[in-house]
Design an enzyme around this catalytic site. Structure first.
Site, mmCIF file in Angstrom:
data_model
loop_
_atom_site.group_PDB
_atom_site.id
_atom_site.type_symbol
_atom_site.label_atom_id
_atom_site.label_comp_id
_atom_site.label_asym_id
_atom_site.label_seq_id
_atom_site.Cartn_x
_atom_site.Cartn_y
_atom_site.Cartn_z
ATOM 1 N N GLU A 208 -25.743 28.375 -30.413
ATOM 2 C CA GLU A 208 -24.706 27.648 -29.684
ATOM 3 C C GLU A 208 -24.708 26.217 -30.196
ATOM 4 O OE1 GLU A 208 -25.321 28.201 -25.443
ATOM 5 O OE2 GLU A 208 -24.223 30.106 -25.490
ATOM 6 N N GLU A 210 -24.235 22.601 -29.814
ATOM 7 C CA GLU A 210 -24.194 21.712 -28.648
ATOM 8 C C GLU A 210 -24.681 20.325 -29.049
ATOM 9 O OE1 GLU A 210 -25.856 23.171 -25.023
ATOM 10 O OE2 GLU A 210 -25.437 25.284 -25.502
ATOM 11 N N ASP A 242 -28.715 25.768 -29.086
ATOM 12 C CA ASP A 242 -29.200 26.539 -27.941
ATOM 13 C C ASP A 242 -29.167 28.023 -28.314
ATOM 14 O OD1 ASP A 242 -29.922 27.412 -25.420
ATOM 15 O OD2 ASP A 242 -27.868 27.317 -24.642
ATOM 16 N N GLN A 249 -28.951 38.418 -22.426
ATOM 17 C CA GLN A 249 -28.161 37.615 -21.484
ATOM 18 C C GLN A 249 -27.236 38.495 -20.641
ATOM 19 O OE1 GLN A 249 -25.858 34.590 -23.481
ATOM 20 N NE2 GLN A 249 -25.186 33.610 -21.594
ATOM 21 N N GLU A 373 -18.013 33.973 -30.214
ATOM 22 C CA GLU A 373 -16.587 33.662 -30.300
ATOM 23 C C GLU A 373 -16.041 33.833 -31.716
ATOM 24 O OE1 GLU A 373 -17.991 29.962 -28.319
ATOM 25 O OE2 GLU A 373 -15.875 29.807 -27.777
HETATM 26 MN MN MN Z 1 -25.954 26.718 -24.047
#
Ligand code: MN
Length: 428
Positions: A208, A210, A242, A249, A373
């Site tokens: 991720e 970030e 991340d 998840q 994504e």
């Molecule tokens: Mn995150």
């Protein structure tokens, strides 16, 4: 204007035009010059690291009235907790010392040899003792994309999303820096048509994209930080990867949110870019509709224009593929709103707490900040330069994130956070 941000400033230390570390940046990090020497505070300039422990020891920072040896600590926390005025005094002195017309360091060969170390010869360490880590979910584009995939277009954003910066309590102890490896985690997952879960290495490893910020000093339990005062409590920013195990998840996250899918590792870039260095790159933040509740309304709402990129390189490939180019300014909830919301209950902050943004996706397809994504949950695989296909990340893949603000002929940047995935350990 802050004299340390003047675009016309030049250092006697050579700095390429596309370097992330010109004299206008001066980010702080923790390094050891050689593996046998103690770690201490440094400032990055071009391809060099300025050893601030040496500079303080020589008396060159005396006019800032710093506590003795504060730049010889193995973490930035004591320095971060100094009053902003004192930190600014240090920035001004360091900027002065590195200017092309200033002979003190430039012409003292002995001092230069002790105080300026090639960046590629030092060992970088985690810059901050991070007591608490919170990860937000502040990109409307990311939340919408994930919502469409899991709940459909009509229920993409949860009812609370436009009213508060959603977040969860992350694991501070597993935060590391660029260059460290990440071992593919084991966990519980459930196959699409199965009734019971199975156990094994995650099959859906993801990154991720970030950014995170460090809280500069303690706030007291019971005392919320006002949204218009929040910027005073932010020391600086880093890039954050991340790591996320999507299959773990998916099975575990309801009803209390991410846990094992996130707790095995988070990596950050080693140089902390201060808010003073970022100030010239202020930018407008997205208009919020509906208007948030009064405690989240900012009288000076703004964000920062920070270009962000993610590259993936397979183990045996010569080249990497750029899979994302995004920008920090897309985020719907600002750092000030995150901090105000986090503390509105009276929750106390500690100096060195890290608050991360959540995945920073932009509006276009090339600006999505996670594999989830980019490949739309694996339905649209990407092809790496060596020909291998990726739906999610494979063992041996190196994920590199970089970020920079573009000035006129110079960049104020974050360097990179670059880490490689190792195969899952054998648990038998
Ligand atoms: Mn995150």
């Amino acid at each position: 204007m802050d004299p340390t941000s003047d675009p016309s400033l030049k250092s006697f230390v050579p700095v390429e035009e596309d370097s992330h570390f010109p004299i206008q940046n001066l980010p702080y990090g923790i390094f050891s010059p050689t593996p046998r020497e103690d770690s201490r505070v440094g400032v990055r300039i071009g391809d060099q690291v300025l050893d601030l422990a040496v500079i303080q020891d020589c008396g060159l920072l005396d006019s800032a009235n710093l506590p003795a040896d504060i730049l010889s600590y193995p973490v930035l926390n004591p320095f971060m907790e100094l009053p902003k005025k004192q930190r600014r005094a240090v920035r001004l002195l360091v900027s002065g010392l590195l200017r092309e017309g200033e002979p003190t360091l430039r012409d003292d060969e002995n001092l230069r040899r002790r105080a300026l170390v090639p960046a590629d010869s030092v060992t970088m360490h985690l810059p901050v003792a991070i007591r608490d880590y919170t990860d937000f979910y502040s990109s409307k584009e990311h939340a919408t994309n994930v919502g469409i995939m899991f709940r459909g277009k009509d229920n993409a954003l949860m009812p609370n999303w436009l009213h508060l910066p959603v977040g969860y309590h992350g694991r501070a102890s597993s935060i590391g820096i660029s260059g460290e490896d990440v071992v593919r985690p084991h966990g519980q997952t459930i196959a699409p048509d199965a009734k019971t879960p199975s156990f094994g290495p995650s099959r859906l490893m993801d990154f991720e994209l970030e950014m995170g910020f460090f809280v500069s000093s303690n706030s007291f339990q019971g005392d919320p930080i006002d949204v218009d005062q929040a910027a005073e409590n932010i020391f600086g920013m880093v890039l954050v990867n991340d790591w996320s195990a999507r299959d773990i998840q998916k099975w575990e996250y309801q009803p209390l949110g991410p846990f094992n899918a996130k707790n095995f590792a988070t990596h950050i870039s080693p140089w902390v870019v201060t808010m003073d260095a970022l100030a010239p790159f202020r930018s407008t933040a997205p208009v919020q509709e509906p208007e948030p509740l009064p405690y989240l309304r900012e009288s000076d709402r703004h964000t920062f224009d920070i270009n962000l990129e993610v590259h993936i390189q397979a183990e045996n490939d010569e080249e990497s593929l750029r899979v994302c180019s995004s920008n920090f300014k897309h985020l719907y909830w600002t750092m000030a709103q995150q901090l105000a919301h986090h503390t509105v209950t009276g929750c106390n902050m500690s100096g060195g707490d890290m608050l991360a943004s959540g995945t920073i996706s932009g509006p276009d397809k090339g600006s999505f900040g996670s594999m989830l994504e980019i490949t739309w949950r694996g339905t649209e695989p990407i092809v790496l330069p060596g020909g291998a296909e990726r739906k999610f990340l494979a063992d041996g893949d190196t994920v590199t994130m970089s970020g920079w603000c573009q000035g006129d002929g110079y960049r104020v940047g974050f360097g990179e956070v670059s880490n490689t995935i190792l195969p899952a350990r054998n648990l038998q």
